[in-house]
Design an enzyme around this catalytic site. Sequence first.
Site, short mmCIF file in Angstrom:
data_model
loop_
_atom_site.label_atom_id
_atom_site.label_comp_id
_atom_site.label_asym_id
_atom_site.label_seq_id
_atom_site.Cartn_x
_atom_site.Cartn_y
_atom_site.Cartn_z
N SER A 77 0.84 -1.20 0.00
CA SER A 77 0.00 0.00 0.00
C SER A 77 0.88 1.25 0.00
O SER A 77 1.64 1.46 -0.93
CB SER A 77 -0.98 -0.04 1.17
OG SER A 77 -1.99 0.92 1.01
N HIS A 194 -8.80 0.78 -0.64
CA HIS A 194 -8.60 -0.07 -1.82
C HIS A 194 -9.92 -0.58 -2.40
O HIS A 194 -10.03 -1.72 -2.85
CB HIS A 194 -7.64 -1.23 -1.49
CG HIS A 194 -6.27 -0.75 -1.10
ND1 HIS A 194 -5.41 -0.20 -2.02
CD2 HIS A 194 -5.65 -0.71 0.10
CE1 HIS A 194 -4.29 0.16 -1.39
NE2 HIS A 194 -4.42 -0.13 -0.11
#
Length: 311
Positions: A77, A194
């Site tokens: 991430s 996400h």
Amino acid sequence: MGRALLRYPGARALYAAAGRVLGYDLLELSLRGPREELERTVRCQPALYVVSLAALEALRHQRPEVIENCVAAAGFSVGEFAALVFAGALEFEEGLLAVRARAEAMQEASAAVPSGMLSVLGRPQSQYKAACLDAREHCQALGVEQPVCEVANYLFPDCRVISGHLQALHFLQKNSSRYHFRRTRMLPVSGGFHTRLMEPALQPLAHALKKMDIKKPLISVYSNVDGTKYMHARHIQQLLVKQVVSPVKWEQTMHAIYERRKGTEFPQTFEVGPGKQLGAILKSCNLKAWKAYSHVEVMEEEEGEEGDLDV
């Protein structure tokens, strides 16, 4: 967080530079909190970015040959920004500005919709797609418009993180046995990362990245979006933006990095950042590769929060 790194001048210099860019004392916040403030997305993402690169400075001091001989990097991430800085695709301050824009926009998107992330330890017969579909239908019955519930992180075999509206995640927790989930746990994050719930963050991040002189990485860096190597600067710009609303395909990335012919020796792997979660994931994905794994300590007392890597 970061206390064990302060003996290294390179790490201290990064925190000093970060303070100038951000306009607040990130080192003080990382060391002393308050924890509630540090866990806010807008603070947590810059903190994770800087501490990862500060840990690289520690590794550079301890084992310079590791840095010189490194052939590949990946970050989970927001950690992907740190990996790209290490690989020479971005300057430190450029990366931090992009991370700040990302974090601020994601914080704002999180505040707009009650959402979160649910860690799911499953079984081979676990039904993730059916579970998410049923959870979305449950939300619709409650009056939630365009409900979101989908896999946001592929961690290792039989382990996923599902992201979406809180009503959907609570439904999955209550009915976990129906979908053959062994264990579920809400992660300490502020939003459904996400997924398309983060779409409001796309434009601010894209705008920030367009201002930057992104270069082709000097070593292989693998994208969270599809688990493949970045090929050129434009590719980086596109996928860093897409990553905000796409699942993190970490399990697929591990397979791509560590694919070897039978009998081939595995390379050394170093995890730089808070906790040892990525090492635990590597152990579950590839036990032989994990045997050559090490971790750079960043805290005097390791806390090991699983939620760290989902921010």
